[in-house]
Enzyme design. Structure first.
Site, PDB file in Angstrom:
ATOM      1  CG  HIS A 258       8.040  52.585  60.427  1.00 41.90           C
ATOM      2  ND1 HIS A 258       7.725  52.727  59.313  1.00 41.90           N
ATOM      3  CD2 HIS A 258       9.730  52.698  60.246  1.00 41.90           C
ATOM      4  CE1 HIS A 258       8.696  52.631  58.249  1.00 41.90           C
ATOM      5  NE2 HIS A 258       9.868  52.848  58.866  1.00 41.90           N
ATOM      6  NE  ARG A 273      13.744  49.768  55.535  1.00 43.56           N
ATOM      7  CZ  ARG A 273      13.760  50.861  55.262  1.00 43.56           C
ATOM      8  NH1 ARG A 273      13.606  51.908  56.110  1.00 43.56           N
ATOM      9  NH2 ARG A 273      14.127  51.675  54.187  1.00 43.56           N
TER      10      ARG A 273
HETATM   11  C1  SIN Z   1      14.141  51.128  63.014  1.00 42.00           C
HETATM   12  O1  SIN Z   1      15.221  51.011  63.096  1.00 42.00           O
HETATM   13  O2  SIN Z   1      13.588  50.607  64.185  1.00 42.00           O
HETATM   14  C2  SIN Z   1      13.298  51.289  61.858  1.00 42.00           C
HETATM   15  C3  SIN Z   1      13.719  51.677  60.656  1.00 42.00           C
HETATM   16  C4  SIN Z   1      13.014  52.422  59.722  1.00 42.00           C
HETATM   17  O3  SIN Z   1      12.606  53.378  59.968  1.00 42.00           O
HETATM   18  O4  SIN Z   1      12.717  51.705  58.854  1.00 42.00           O
END
Ligand code: SIN
Length: 282
Positions: A258, A273
């Site tokens: 991601h 998270r």
């Molecule tokens: C995010 O903040 O959109 C993703 C965070 C991550 O890299 O886990």
């Protein structure tokens, strides 16, 4: 529960499910997990849940783990607070294609990310399907990388902007990990291209098949690693999510990467998270 695919290869939006309910209901949780294995990343709108509900849902997969550099929720150490505002330094680490915490010997199996606050426009997150990225590689590249392993480093990434003594202490706590360049997903059996922003170099590239002259190793090995890391940037493997507060993304960290798009500073963006512990890749 309604599951609607968002692209041909990755991502689905799930409707009709509250994650607080899924945390308590075995059958519902089973449906969510099956959808995750099928689509690799799931999105849920309007999840008006507490941090306790958030952690409880994520813990259905496996226990949670904190982060040595990023702070956690005071009551829920498994909930990492990725909070950005006008004072945040520009050298973030989420705006690189990565698979979470591969600097651990056993990186997380997945994550549950909830948007607490975000700008009206900007701050999207993208995910890439790394099983598809592997499947599409030319056969000669698959043959070359089949036996290879790579080093993954927190020192070279999160540590790089620390004073030297702190960087060395971080490395002593989390020595570089070594992982196969191609891993097998333990539940689906898919082969996955498993190098991303934390990978620094191959550890066993130096064979007579790969290296005839010094330049085959350097820059040759580094060029191959850069080519492989670059595959996540191919749009056909990606899905992109535009956040609203209360949205939740759940991803399988064993077969995706991601990238949090950093186009919004100095606006406030707050994400929480839950990182779900995983197994040692093979
Ligand atoms: C995010 O903040 O959109 C993703 C965070 C991550 O890299 O886990």
């Amino acid at each position: 529960m309604k599951v609607a695919a968002l692209t041909c290869h990755i991502g689905a939006e799930v409707q009709g499910v509250g994650l607080a309910d899924a945390a308590r209901d075995d059958a519902l949780f089973g449906e969510v997990k099956a959808a995750l294995l099928a689509h690799k990343v799931l999105f849920f709108r309007d999840q008006d849940i507490t941090p306790a509900d958030h952690a409880a849902f994520a813990e259905r997969f496996a226990p949670l783990e904190g982060h040595p550099v990023v702070g956690s929720h005071p009551d829920h150490p498994g909930l990492i607070q990725i909070y950005k505002d006008e004072n945040s330094p520009p050298d973030h680490f989420e705006n690189a294609w990565h698979c979470d915490a591969t600097w651990r010997d056993a990186p997380p199996m997945g994550a549950v990310l909830r948007c607490v606050a975000c700008p009206d426009v900007g701050g999207d997150t993208m995910w890439a399907n790394m099983a598809k990225a592997y499947a599409d590689l030319p056969p000669h590249v698959k043959d070359t990388i089949a036996p290879l392993k790579a080093r993954h480093s927190i020192e070279a990434t999160f540590g790089a902007r620390m004073p030297e003594d702190r960087r060395h202490a971080l490395k002593a706590q989390f020595p570089d990990a070594e992982h196969p360049v191609v891993r097998t997903h333990p539940e689906t059996g898919e082969k996955v291209l498993f190098v991303s922003g934390f990978a620094t170099h191959f550890t066993n590239f130096h064979t007579s098949a790969n290296v005839r002259y010094g330049q085959d190793y350097a820059p040759g090995g580094a060029q191959l690693l850069a080519y492989l890391i670059g595959r996540a940037a191919i749009p056909e493997y990606q899905v992109r999510w535009r956040w609203r507060p209360g949205d939740v993304a759940v991803w399988d960290n064993r077969c995706t990467q991601h990238y949090a798009v950093m186009d919004y500073p100095p606006t406030i963006r707050r994400m929480e998270r839950a990182s779900i512990t995983g197994d040692r890749p093979y």
